[in-house]
Motif scaffolding. Structure first.
Motif, PDB file in Angstrom:
ATOM      1  N   GLY A 189       1.054  -1.082  -0.040  1.00 22.53           N
ATOM      2  CA  GLY A 189       0.020   0.286   0.066  1.00 22.53           C
ATOM      3  C   GLY A 189       1.072   1.249  -0.410  1.00 22.53           C
ATOM      4  N   GLY A 190       0.371   2.216  -0.200  1.00 24.69           N
ATOM      5  CA  GLY A 190       0.812   3.788   0.111  1.00 24.69           C
ATOM      6  C   GLY A 190      -0.287   4.671  -0.811  1.00 24.69           C
ATOM      7  N   ALA A 191       0.138   5.890  -0.352  1.00 25.31           N
ATOM      8  CA  ALA A 191      -0.591   7.298  -1.004  1.00 25.31           C
ATOM      9  C   ALA A 191      -1.002   7.093  -1.850  1.00 25.31           C
ATOM     10  CB  ALA A 191      -0.392   8.040   0.465  1.00 25.31           C
ATOM     11  N   MET A 192      -1.596   7.834  -3.213  1.00 25.15           N
ATOM     12  CA  MET A 192      -1.677   8.184  -4.616  1.00 25.15           C
ATOM     13  C   MET A 192      -0.761   9.306  -4.541  1.00 25.15           C
ATOM     14  SD  MET A 192      -3.288   5.573  -6.029  1.00 25.15           S
ATOM     15  CE  MET A 192      -3.260   3.825  -5.252  1.00 25.15           C
ATOM     16  N   ASN A 252       4.618   6.915  -1.777  1.00 29.11           N
ATOM     17  CA  ASN A 252       3.795   7.133  -2.783  1.00 29.11           C
ATOM     18  C   ASN A 252       3.099   6.315  -3.887  1.00 29.11           C
ATOM     19  OD1 ASN A 252       3.399   8.525  -0.051  1.00 29.11           O
ATOM     20  ND2 ASN A 252       2.498  10.347  -1.518  1.00 29.11           N
ATOM     21  N   ILE A 253       2.872   6.599  -4.683  1.00 29.63           N
ATOM     22  CA  ILE A 253       2.705   5.724  -6.567  1.00 29.63           C
ATOM     23  C   ILE A 253       2.052   6.936  -6.961  1.00 29.63           C
ATOM     24  CG2 ILE A 253       0.857   4.391  -7.706  1.00 29.63           C
ATOM     25  CD1 ILE A 253       0.226   3.331  -4.955  1.00 29.63           C
ATOM     26  N   PRO A 254       3.305   6.837  -8.104  1.00 32.17           N
ATOM     27  CA  PRO A 254       3.009   8.463  -8.790  1.00 32.17           C
ATOM     28  C   PRO A 254       2.213   8.132  -9.692  1.00 32.17           C
ATOM     29  CG  PRO A 254       5.419   7.681  -8.775  1.00 32.17           C
ATOM     30  CD  PRO A 254       4.350   6.071  -8.131  1.00 32.17           C
ATOM     31  N   VAL A 257       2.348   6.443 -13.036  1.00 36.79           N
ATOM     32  CA  VAL A 257       2.247   5.501 -13.399  1.00 36.79           C
ATOM     33  C   VAL A 257       0.085   5.005 -13.462  1.00 36.79           C
ATOM     34  CG1 VAL A 257       2.503   2.937 -11.364  1.00 36.79           C
ATOM     35  CG2 VAL A 257       4.402   4.834 -11.698  1.00 36.79           C
ATOM     36  N   MET A 258       0.165   5.156 -12.562  1.00 39.28           N
ATOM     37  CA  MET A 258      -1.737   5.116 -12.236  1.00 39.28           C
ATOM     38  C   MET A 258      -2.150   5.799 -14.119  1.00 39.28           C
ATOM     39  SD  MET A 258      -1.580   3.456  -9.706  1.00 39.28           S
ATOM     40  CE  MET A 258      -3.262   2.974  -9.559  1.00 39.28           C
TER      41      MET A 258
END
Ligand SMILES: NC(=O)c1ccc[n+]([C@@H]2O[C@H](COP(=O)([O-])OP(=O)(O)OC[C@H]3O[C@@H](n4cnc5c(N)ncnc54)[C@H](OP(=O)(O)O)[C@@H]3O)[C@@H](O)[C@H]2O)c1
Length: 301
Positions: A189-192, A252-254, A257-258
């Motif tokens: 998990g990680g924040a967006m 955090n998820i870049p 990428v999303m």
């Protein structure tokens, strides 16, 4: 009271049906799926297909209030064809109901419709309420505008129109939350993005209670269906991890990428809506879960 619900078989609708039946109300519902039609003493299903203009006209018999929740799920890849379905499932369904009520004898006094928060401008610090006339120019914002316009037409029939601009609905049975919980549970998990985007959320129990409140009080107009304490994506992610007793060690998820994975739909993860719930609380509504830690604790502890 007899209540006709569209989208009754979905995440919000199924919880709302439980509440209405527990309060001894009678429910009619419209479904696009023949397999979901049931007939029980206070719970009766009818077929419709808004895209084809088909509706079982008996659905309206004896109905006092309509609750309009139907709409193609927005959490699926937004191809041009699917975008059209997202819009039409909401607008053509309103039109079909409108035409039925216009031509058939009925006693409908109010329609309470789901609506969305995408209509509001993006914001981190500025809090928006229902009086704002500013709006965002995005696909989803335009969906909300068309959706609300289609529901407003009922006013010409002398029917009260109430629209609940609903934030992210927190439930452990579906919607966004289980998708956020999954990677955190697996340790990924990680924040967006920056994690600073504000998420205006509501616990499903409060949302369903708000629909009930809206019909009991015969509310009219727009109400934000969001908790009084919106949180940043970072904070929400942390509360979930804490509740699940999982570490959050990944960065955090870049956003790019999303974007690559989800396309335009990644809007749902990065948009920032900071909304006020004062109008509904001033009307007398009390939240059972105003704060995020209690809400997540209730659903996942
Ligand atoms: N969940 C959230 O976080 C959230 C937030 C803001 C707003 N909302 C809005 O609130 C409403 C209810 O949300 P939900 O989470 O309960 O949605 P859901 O679980 O996806 O259920 C929506 C229901 O709409 C019906 N439906 C689906 N596609 C349709 C189509 N093409 N034409 C007509 N009906 C169709 C389906 O009922 P049948 O299969 O029985 O026909 C489905 O059960 C939706 O309009 C949604 O956009 C939800």
């Amino acid at each position: 009271m007899k209540i006709l619900i569209t989208g009754a078989t979905g995440l919000i609708g199924s919880e709302l049906v439980k509440l209405l039946l527990s309060k001894n109300h009678s429910v009619h519902y419209l479904t696009t799926s023949n397999a979901k039609i049931k007939e029980e003493p206070n719970y009766k299903g009818f077929y419709w297909n808004p895209q084809e203009g088909k509706i079982d006209e008996r659905c309206i018999e004896g109905v006092d209030v309509i609750i309009h929740l139907a709409g193609a799920n927005i959490a699926q890849r937004w191809t041009n064809k699917y975008k059209q379905e997202i819009i039409e499932s909401r607008t053509l369904s309103s039109e079909l109901l409108f035409n039925l009520i216009k031509k058939s004898p009925n006693q409908v006094k109010q329609i309470v419709s789901a609506s969305g928060t995408a209509i509001y401008p993006e914001s981190i610090s500025q809090v928006y309420d229902e009086t704002t006339t500013e709006s965002e120019d995005s696909f989803l914002s335009n969906v909300v505008k068309k959706w609300e316009e289609s529901v407003d037409t009922f006013q010409v029939l002398g029917i009260k129109v109430c629209k609940l601009r609903t934030g992210i609905v927190l439930s452990n049975k579906g919607g966004a939350l289980p998708e956020m919980v999954k990677p955190i549970n697996l340790g990924f998990g990680g924040a967006m993005g920056t994690g600073k985007q504000i998420q205006s959320w509501i616990h499903i129990t409060d949302l369903v209670a708000m629909y009930y409140f809206a019909i009991e009080k015969q509310l009219e107009g727009i109400f934000n269906a969001v908790s009084p304490h919106p949180v940043s994506n970072q904070e929400l992610t942390k509360v979930i991890a804490k509740t699940l007793k999982k570490p959050l060690w990944l960065p955090n998820i870049p956003e790019f990428v999303m974007n690559l994975i989800l396309g335009e739909m990644s809007y749902l993860l990065f948009s920032s809506k900071n909304l006020s719930s004062i109008k509904i609380t001033n009307s007398g509504f009390q939240f059972q879960f105003p704060k995020i830690d209690k809400a997540i604790n209730d659903l996942y502890a």
